[in-house]
Design a protein around this motif. Structure first.
Motif, PDB file in Angstrom:
ATOM      1  N   VAL A 148       8.189  -9.473  -1.022  1.00  0.00           N
ATOM      2  CA  VAL A 148       9.229  -8.392  -1.530  1.00  0.00           C
ATOM      3  C   VAL A 148      10.493  -8.389  -0.715  1.00  0.00           C
ATOM      4  O   VAL A 148      10.052  -8.697   0.493  1.00  0.00           O
ATOM      5  CB  VAL A 148       8.786  -6.546  -2.186  1.00  0.00           C
ATOM      6  N   ILE A 149      11.994  -7.770  -1.236  1.00  0.00           N
ATOM      7  CA  ILE A 149      12.830  -7.580  -0.082  1.00  0.00           C
ATOM      8  C   ILE A 149      12.574  -6.387   0.274  1.00  0.00           C
ATOM      9  O   ILE A 149      13.167  -5.201  -0.866  1.00  0.00           O
ATOM     10  CB  ILE A 149      13.646  -8.661  -0.444  1.00  0.00           C
ATOM     11  N   ILE A 150      13.258  -5.847   1.678  1.00  0.00           N
ATOM     12  CA  ILE A 150      13.519  -4.074   2.034  1.00  0.00           C
ATOM     13  C   ILE A 150      14.978  -4.280   2.048  1.00  0.00           C
ATOM     14  O   ILE A 150      15.352  -5.205   2.303  1.00  0.00           O
ATOM     15  CB  ILE A 150      12.287  -3.718   2.862  1.00  0.00           C
ATOM     16  N   TYR A 151      15.589  -3.404   1.902  1.00  0.00           N
ATOM     17  CA  TYR A 151      17.161  -2.968   1.899  1.00  0.00           C
ATOM     18  C   TYR A 151      17.529  -1.533   2.840  1.00  0.00           C
ATOM     19  O   TYR A 151      16.301  -0.678   2.720  1.00  0.00           O
ATOM     20  CB  TYR A 151      17.676  -3.043   0.555  1.00  0.00           C
ATOM     21  N   PRO A 152      18.553  -1.494   3.743  1.00  0.00           N
ATOM     22  CA  PRO A 152      19.040  -0.366   4.288  1.00  0.00           C
ATOM     23  C   PRO A 152      19.727   0.532   3.466  1.00  0.00           C
ATOM     24  O   PRO A 152      19.492   0.678   2.071  1.00  0.00           O
ATOM     25  CB  PRO A 152      20.091  -1.375   5.830  1.00  0.00           C
ATOM     26  N   SER A 153      19.628   1.916   4.656  1.00  0.00           N
ATOM     27  CA  SER A 153      20.091   2.834   3.671  1.00  0.00           C
ATOM     28  C   SER A 153      21.733   2.910   3.355  1.00  0.00           C
ATOM     29  O   SER A 153      22.202   3.617   2.042  1.00  0.00           O
ATOM     30  CB  SER A 153      20.218   4.344   4.179  1.00  0.00           C
ATOM     31  N   LYS A 154      22.227   1.485   4.062  1.00  0.00           N
ATOM     32  CA  LYS A 154      23.706   1.306   3.729  1.00  0.00           C
ATOM     33  C   LYS A 154      23.697   0.840   1.916  1.00  0.00           C
ATOM     34  O   LYS A 154      24.975   0.750   1.683  1.00  0.00           O
ATOM     35  CB  LYS A 154      24.492   0.592   4.789  1.00  0.00           C
ATOM     36  N   ASP A 155      23.095   0.345   1.718  1.00  0.00           N
ATOM     37  CA  ASP A 155      22.415  -0.876   0.329  1.00  0.00           C
ATOM     38  C   ASP A 155      22.151   0.212  -1.240  1.00  0.00           C
ATOM     39  O   ASP A 155      21.785  -0.090  -2.168  1.00  0.00           O
ATOM     40  CB  ASP A 155      21.951  -1.772   0.346  1.00  0.00           C
ATOM     41  N   ARG A 156      21.825   1.811  -0.644  1.00  0.00           N
ATOM     42  CA  ARG A 156      20.982   2.851  -1.226  1.00  0.00           C
ATOM     43  C   ARG A 156      21.741   2.304  -2.846  1.00  0.00           C
ATOM     44  O   ARG A 156      21.338   2.534  -3.598  1.00  0.00           O
ATOM     45  CB  ARG A 156      21.463   3.972  -1.240  1.00  0.00           C
ATOM     46  N   ASP A 214       3.225  14.402  10.327  1.00  0.00           N
ATOM     47  CA  ASP A 214       4.750  14.482   8.704  1.00  0.00           C
ATOM     48  C   ASP A 214       4.516  12.906   9.212  1.00  0.00           C
ATOM     49  O   ASP A 214       4.748  12.082  10.495  1.00  0.00           O
ATOM     50  CB  ASP A 214       5.020  15.286   9.319  1.00  0.00           C
ATOM     51  N   PHE A 215       5.530  12.483   8.134  1.00  0.00           N
ATOM     52  CA  PHE A 215       5.868  11.770   7.976  1.00  0.00           C
ATOM     53  C   PHE A 215       7.062  11.252   9.277  1.00  0.00           C
ATOM     54  O   PHE A 215       7.128  10.116   9.308  1.00  0.00           O
ATOM     55  CB  PHE A 215       6.708  11.379   6.478  1.00  0.00           C
ATOM     56  N   GLU A 216       8.020  12.036   9.706  1.00  0.00           N
ATOM     57  CA  GLU A 216       8.855  11.862  10.454  1.00  0.00           C
ATOM     58  C   GLU A 216       8.840  11.896  11.668  1.00  0.00           C
ATOM     59  O   GLU A 216       9.291  11.518  12.132  1.00  0.00           O
ATOM     60  CB  GLU A 216       9.904  13.529  10.243  1.00  0.00           C
ATOM     61  N   GLN A 217       7.018  12.939  12.186  1.00  0.00           N
ATOM     62  CA  GLN A 217       7.322  12.467  13.294  1.00  0.00           C
ATOM     63  C   GLN A 217       6.302  11.297  13.835  1.00  0.00           C
ATOM     64  O   GLN A 217       6.456  10.489  14.842  1.00  0.00           O
ATOM     65  CB  GLN A 217       5.637  13.479  13.462  1.00  0.00           C
ATOM     66  N   VAL A 218       6.500  10.275  12.835  1.00  0.00           N
ATOM     67  CA  VAL A 218       5.551   8.878  12.849  1.00  0.00           C
ATOM     68  C   VAL A 218       6.683   7.956  13.726  1.00  0.00           C
ATOM     69  O   VAL A 218       8.030   7.490  12.225  1.00  0.00           O
ATOM     70  CB  VAL A 218       4.814   8.349  12.620  1.00  0.00           C
ATOM     71  N   PRO A 219       7.336   7.361  14.177  1.00  0.00           N
ATOM     72  CA  PRO A 219       8.339   6.198  14.649  1.00  0.00           C
ATOM     73  C   PRO A 219       8.298   5.077  14.145  1.00  0.00           C
ATOM     74  O   PRO A 219       7.036   4.382  13.499  1.00  0.00           O
ATOM     75  CB  PRO A 219       8.517   6.768  16.321  1.00  0.00           C
ATOM     76  N   GLY A 220       9.062   4.314  12.939  1.00  0.00           N
ATOM     77  CA  GLY A 220       9.445   3.219  12.848  1.00  0.00           C
ATOM     78  C   GLY A 220      10.005   2.350  12.333  1.00  0.00           C
ATOM     79  O   GLY A 220      11.391   3.481  12.564  1.00  0.00           O
ATOM     80  N   TRP A 221      10.275   1.627  11.323  1.00  0.00           N
ATOM     81  CA  TRP A 221      11.511   0.936  11.318  1.00  0.00           C
ATOM     82  C   TRP A 221      11.911   1.066  10.608  1.00  0.00           C
ATOM     83  O   TRP A 221      11.595   1.005   8.939  1.00  0.00           O
ATOM     84  CB  TRP A 221      10.765  -0.847  11.278  1.00  0.00           C
ATOM     85  N   ARG A 222      12.816   1.789  10.106  1.00  0.00           N
ATOM     86  CA  ARG A 222      13.667   2.938   8.997  1.00  0.00           C
ATOM     87  C   ARG A 222      14.699   1.952   8.265  1.00  0.00           C
ATOM     88  O   ARG A 222      15.412   0.941   8.545  1.00  0.00           O
ATOM     89  CB  ARG A 222      14.336   3.611   9.806  1.00  0.00           C
ATOM     90  N   ASN A 223      13.859   1.724   6.767  1.00  0.00           N
ATOM     91  CA  ASN A 223      14.955   1.028   5.300  1.00  0.00           C
ATOM     92  C   ASN A 223      14.720   2.233   4.710  1.00  0.00           C
ATOM     93  O   ASN A 223      14.087   3.835   4.247  1.00  0.00           O
ATOM     94  CB  ASN A 223      13.824   0.243   5.829  1.00  0.00           C
ATOM     95  N   GLN A 224      15.718   2.098   3.308  1.00  0.00           N
ATOM     96  CA  GLN A 224      15.673   2.988   2.835  1.00  0.00           C
ATOM     97  C   GLN A 224      14.765   2.286   1.280  1.00  0.00           C
ATOM     98  O   GLN A 224      13.948   3.237   1.277  1.00  0.00           O
ATOM     99  CB  GLN A 224      17.370   2.230   1.767  1.00  0.00           C
ATOM    100  N   SER A 225      14.412   1.490   1.184  1.00  0.00           N
ATOM    101  CA  SER A 225      13.606   0.674  -0.481  1.00  0.00           C
ATOM    102  C   SER A 225      13.146  -0.662  -0.346  1.00  0.00           C
ATOM    103  O   SER A 225      13.611  -1.595   0.235  1.00  0.00           O
ATOM    104  CB  SER A 225      13.966   1.719  -1.652  1.00  0.00           C
ATOM    105  N   VAL A 226      12.754  -0.382  -1.480  1.00  0.00           N
ATOM    106  CA  VAL A 226      12.285  -2.516  -1.510  1.00  0.00           C
ATOM    107  C   VAL A 226      13.008  -2.635  -2.997  1.00  0.00           C
ATOM    108  O   VAL A 226      12.500  -1.960  -4.215  1.00  0.00           O
ATOM    109  CB  VAL A 226      10.557  -2.351  -1.646  1.00  0.00           C
ATOM    110  N   GLN A 227      13.587  -3.862  -3.031  1.00  0.00           N
ATOM    111  CA  GLN A 227      14.097  -4.804  -4.128  1.00  0.00           C
ATOM    112  C   GLN A 227      12.017  -5.324  -4.488  1.00  0.00           C
ATOM    113  O   GLN A 227      12.116  -6.561  -3.749  1.00  0.00           O
ATOM    114  CB  GLN A 227      15.006  -5.967  -3.948  1.00  0.00           C
ATOM    115  N   LEU A 228      12.213  -4.939  -5.883  1.00  0.00           N
ATOM    116  CA  LEU A 228      10.618  -4.724  -6.373  1.00  0.00           C
ATOM    117  C   LEU A 228      10.608  -6.174  -7.544  1.00  0.00           C
ATOM    118  O   LEU A 228      11.785  -6.234  -7.344  1.00  0.00           O
ATOM    119  CB  LEU A 228      10.249  -3.483  -6.722  1.00  0.00           C
ATOM    120  N   PRO A 229       9.556  -6.821  -7.742  1.00  0.00           N
ATOM    121  CA  PRO A 229       9.632  -8.186  -8.460  1.00  0.00           C
ATOM    122  C   PRO A 229       9.826  -7.736  -9.841  1.00  0.00           C
ATOM    123  O   PRO A 229       9.571  -6.117 -10.430  1.00  0.00           O
ATOM    124  CB  PRO A 229       8.253  -8.587  -8.779  1.00  0.00           C
TER     125      PRO A 229
END
Length: 794
Positions: A193-201, A236-251
């Motif tokens: 799948v392809i993830i996309y950033p918040s700018k493409d929300r 908490d979700f916010e307390q765990v650092p990570g590579w931030r993205n918006q969501s996924v282009q699902l099949p």
């Protein structure tokens, strides 16, 4: 500042400077290491400071070189690439294919016993089956024909009816359903799948809401302890650092429901282009949760892992990695870098190192199943113009599927490229130790060794760096080596500045008694100068004007001073022209020496040349004085060679660079003895021994000078070069006469000295011996007479 503190800072200036630079470098290094190389946002790395970005880019380029130096390695044997290549499209047509073909490929891989299959492609749109569309259009056209035929005839040909039925069947074919069925039959297949950033929300907002429920089962929302597999911890979700993205282009929903595993295949290139690290988890906002990458999910399917667990440090909350918790066997932790949520890719080599099948053969079932059995198969495109072109350390044009194959090989073989925290401390320790070592060594070794020391230190670090790299441990290279270079430059610069200051001091101290050329040698090698005195073999020269007292009575004081200055100026020039060191002027006398402060192996010969140069200069002076109506003058010169003490002597406030010792005193005595022998230049026996192959000189006998009991040999220096012709005969006759004289053979001695006068009519030394012989013939010397002349004056 107290004198003690100033003295300490002066002594330790190299160490203090180097350590200060090293501490600054350590601070820079720690800051750069705490800064992500490509940031946490999928939009890019604009937030990274320029200096940190430049350092990371340099490190990246060095890493590329290290891969090439390390060379190609075999990848994990269970990694296989099934590629949509040129051969595939020649058989099955241009890409994309109908999904029935992909369904066949999935079924054939499952039947061949593939342990896992990762589909490095997305199925977000419905199948664009051009063949089915063509069949449907043909069916519609045939319907019109059949309708017209039925109106004009009672019946229709059964073959046309059968043909219409087949066209309807083919036109209604749906590849998505076929692929979904194949995926349902193959639980170890992972869809990409392809993830996309918040700018493409906004662009994907509708799809995000409609398919959120399909994404939920694949999100990781629980975090686990590093020590205990399966032991969840509260975070908490916010307390765990990570590579931030918006969501996924699902099949498509039908495909998404058919696969138990989904994994993203997005990559994150470094700022200069190459892919050197891989995100293994994406932190999504809609809906919230972490999604694992295609490589991780394919490895999980390969190991038949029952869970993919994000591992979080219980103290710092840092994401340490992803653990594949297996049903049987050892659990596997995929590490994440300390400063960023990515994992370094340990490339085994270029694409050519990976075994590859043509996907067309897989679709046709014409491949050897043994090649697939038990393997983790990545299905992707390598077709020119269709694949996602990537830059890697080994190639600038690499299909993206091989990047994923490299990282999948790292996971299966646990062959990770890691950067432990301990490495940072060791790097900073190296920088500090190197700074101290350079500060201690560089100011104390020769120039060639300075460069060699720096090169050796940098080379040793680079060698250890490369050795560790081959073992899967990455250490920083740019900042440590730059620190060594900067410290070396600073120490050398300070050293040269100190040398310049020392040269200025020496120039001030020596400017009055050294020629410019000799001064430059002193400044070039100040280490040869030992202030305060040392013992050396040197040659000293004393010169004095004969009859100076009588001359002084004939001239006014002003004219006498002018004459002396006119005399000393060319004489000093002669000393400097032959590399001598002017010691002092003593009224009309001149004292100089050779062999210090610059070492001169031919110091005796240089002094002899200068002495003869005095006579040439005096001849020109006398011609000028004679023309001016002034009296002419003559000089006496004495040269002595031997061990002397040389150095700065005097008080702390006033001192001069001079020589002292018995050999110096002898030179002064020899200068005075010229009056006794009627000569102009006398040299000691040690001087003669060093120059006898280069000058014309004759032995005058032995002398016991005032203040010394032991007699010394005395020679007259007459000219440069060995004697020839009548000069050679005269020297031989004179020295034979001296031997007969010492043997009390007055008659033969008299004959020899007479022969010398026949050759050198004005030889005062021969007349002196003839006068002594005449005296001894009438009054023979006593039995204790040894032929040594005893000087009673200085």
């Amino acid at each position: 500042m107290s004198d003690g503190m100033h003295s300490y800072l002066s002594r330790r200036r190299f160490e203090l400077l180097a350590l200060a630079l090293a501490l600054v470098a350590c601070g820079l290094h720690a800051w750069v290491e705490s800064t992500p190389a490509i940031g946490l946002l999928s939009e890019g790395s604009d937030a990274i400071p320029l200096v940190a970005r430049l350092v990371h880019q340099v490190e990246g380029r060095i890493t590329d070189v290290q891969f090439h130096l390390r060379g190609v390695r075999p990848p994990h044997p269970d990694v296989l690439v099934a590629a949509v290549d040129e051969k595939s499209v020649q058989v099955h047509g241009r890409w994309p294919w109908p999904r029935e073909k992909l369904a066949l490929a999935v079924d054939h891989l499952r039947e061949a016993g593939a342990a896992a299959v990762g589909l490095d492609m997305a199925f977000a749109d419905e199948d664009a089956n051009d063949a089915a569309r063509a069949y449907a259009e043909a069916g519609h056209s045939l319907d019109k024909v059949l309708s017209e035929m039925s109106q004009g005839a009672p019946g229709v040909n059964p073959l046309l009816v059968a043909y219409r039925t087949e066209l309807s069947r083919r036109g209604a074919a749906r590849g998505d359903a076929a692929l979904a069925a194949a995926l349902a039959r193959s639980p170890r297949v992972v869809q990409g799948v392809i993830i996309y950033p918040s700018k493409d929300r906004i662009r994907f907002a509708a799809q995000e809401e409609a398919r959120a429920s399909l994404l939920e089962p694949h999100l990781l929302r629980r975090y686990f302890s590093p020590l205990t597999p399966g032991a969840a911890i509260a975070r908490d979700f916010e307390q765990v650092p990570g590579w931030r993205n918006q969501s996924v282009q699902l099949p498509l929903p039908v495909l998404a429901r058919a696969s138990p595993r989904l994994g993203f295949f997005n990559t994150v290139p470094d700022a200069d282009g190459p892919l050197r690290r891989q995100p293994i988890l994406a932190k999504l906002e809609g809906p919230r949760g972490f999604l694992a990458s295609l490589d991780v999910q394919t490895a999980a399917a390969y190991f038949d892992a029952e869970a993919v667990e994000p591992v979080v440090d219980t103290d710092t909350g840092r994401l340490e990695g992803v653990r594949l918790r297996r049903r049987a066997g050892e659990h596997l932790l995929i590490p994440i870098s300390e400063s960023e949520p990515f994992t370094l890719i340990n490339y085994p080599g270029p694409a050519s190192v990976f075994p590859t099948l043509s996907l067309g053969d897989v679709v046709d079932g014409t491949f050897d199943p043994a090649l697939v059995r038990g393997k983790a198969v990545l299905v992707g495109l390598t077709l020119t113009g269709n694949f996602d072109q990537r830059v890697t350390p080994f190639s600038e044009f690499e299909p993206g599927v091989f990047v994923r194959a490299a990282f999948l090989s790292n996971i299966l073989g646990r062959d990770f490229l890691v950067r432990p925290m301990l490495a940072r401390w060791l790097e900073m320790g190296f920088m500090l130790a190197s700074a101290w070592l350079l500060a201690r060594l560089l100011p104390r070794v020769r120039y060639a060794w300075k460069l060699g020391t720096v090169a050796l230190l940098m080379g040793a670090y680079a060698a250890v760096d490369q050795l560790l790299f081959g073992m899967g441990v990455q250490v920083a290279t740019a900042v440590p080596l730059a620190t060594v270079g900067a410290c070396a430059f600073a120490v050398l610069f300070l050293g040269y500045r100190s040398v310049d200051q020392e040269k200025a001091r020496l120039r001030h101290a020596f400017q009055h008694y050294l020629d410019a050329s000799v001064m430059e040698q002193v400044l070039a090698h100040p280490e040869r100068l030992k202030l305060g005195g040392e013992r050396r073999e040197l040659t000293v020269l004393f010169s004095d004007i004969r009859g100076f007292t009588t001359l002084a009575e004939k001239l006014t004081p002003e004219r006498l001073v002018s004459l002396v200055n006119e005399y000393l100026t060319p004489m000093t020039d002669v000393v400097f022209a032959h590399g001598g060191t002017l010691d002092k002027y003593i009224g009309d006398a001149l004292m100089c020496f050779w062999g210090a402060p610059v070492t001169q192996p031919d110091h005796a010969l240089r002094a002899c040349r200068a002495a003869l140069g005095f006579l040439d200069a005096l001849q020109h002076l006398n011609a000028g004085w004679r023309a001016a109506g002034l009296p002419e003058v003559d000089i006496g010169v004495g040269l002595s060679t031997g061990l002397m003490s040389v150095g700065h002597m005097g008080t702390h406030g006033r001192f001069s660079y001079t020589v002292m010792g018995d050999a110096v005193n002898l030179g002064s005595r020899l200068e005075g003895l010229n009056k006794e022998y009627g000569t102009r230049i006398l040299i000691s026996e040690l001087t003669w021994l060093q120059v006898r192959e280069h000058v014309t000189a004759r032995r005058l006998g032995t002398v016991r000078v005032k203040g010394k009991h032991e007699p010394v040999g005395v020679y007259e220096l007459r000219a440069l070069g060995l004697p020839t012709g009548k000069d050679a005969e005269a020297v031989a006759a004179f020295e034979a006469g001296v031997e007969h004289f010492l043997a009390r053979d007055w008659t033969r001695a008299q004959e020899r000295f007479a022969r010398v006068l026949a050759l050198w009519a004005d030889d005062a030394a021969s007349r002196r011996f003839l006068d002594a012989i005449a005296t001894f013939q009438h009054q023979p010397p006593g039995p204790d007479w040894d032929g040594v002349f005893t000087a009673t004056t200085k």
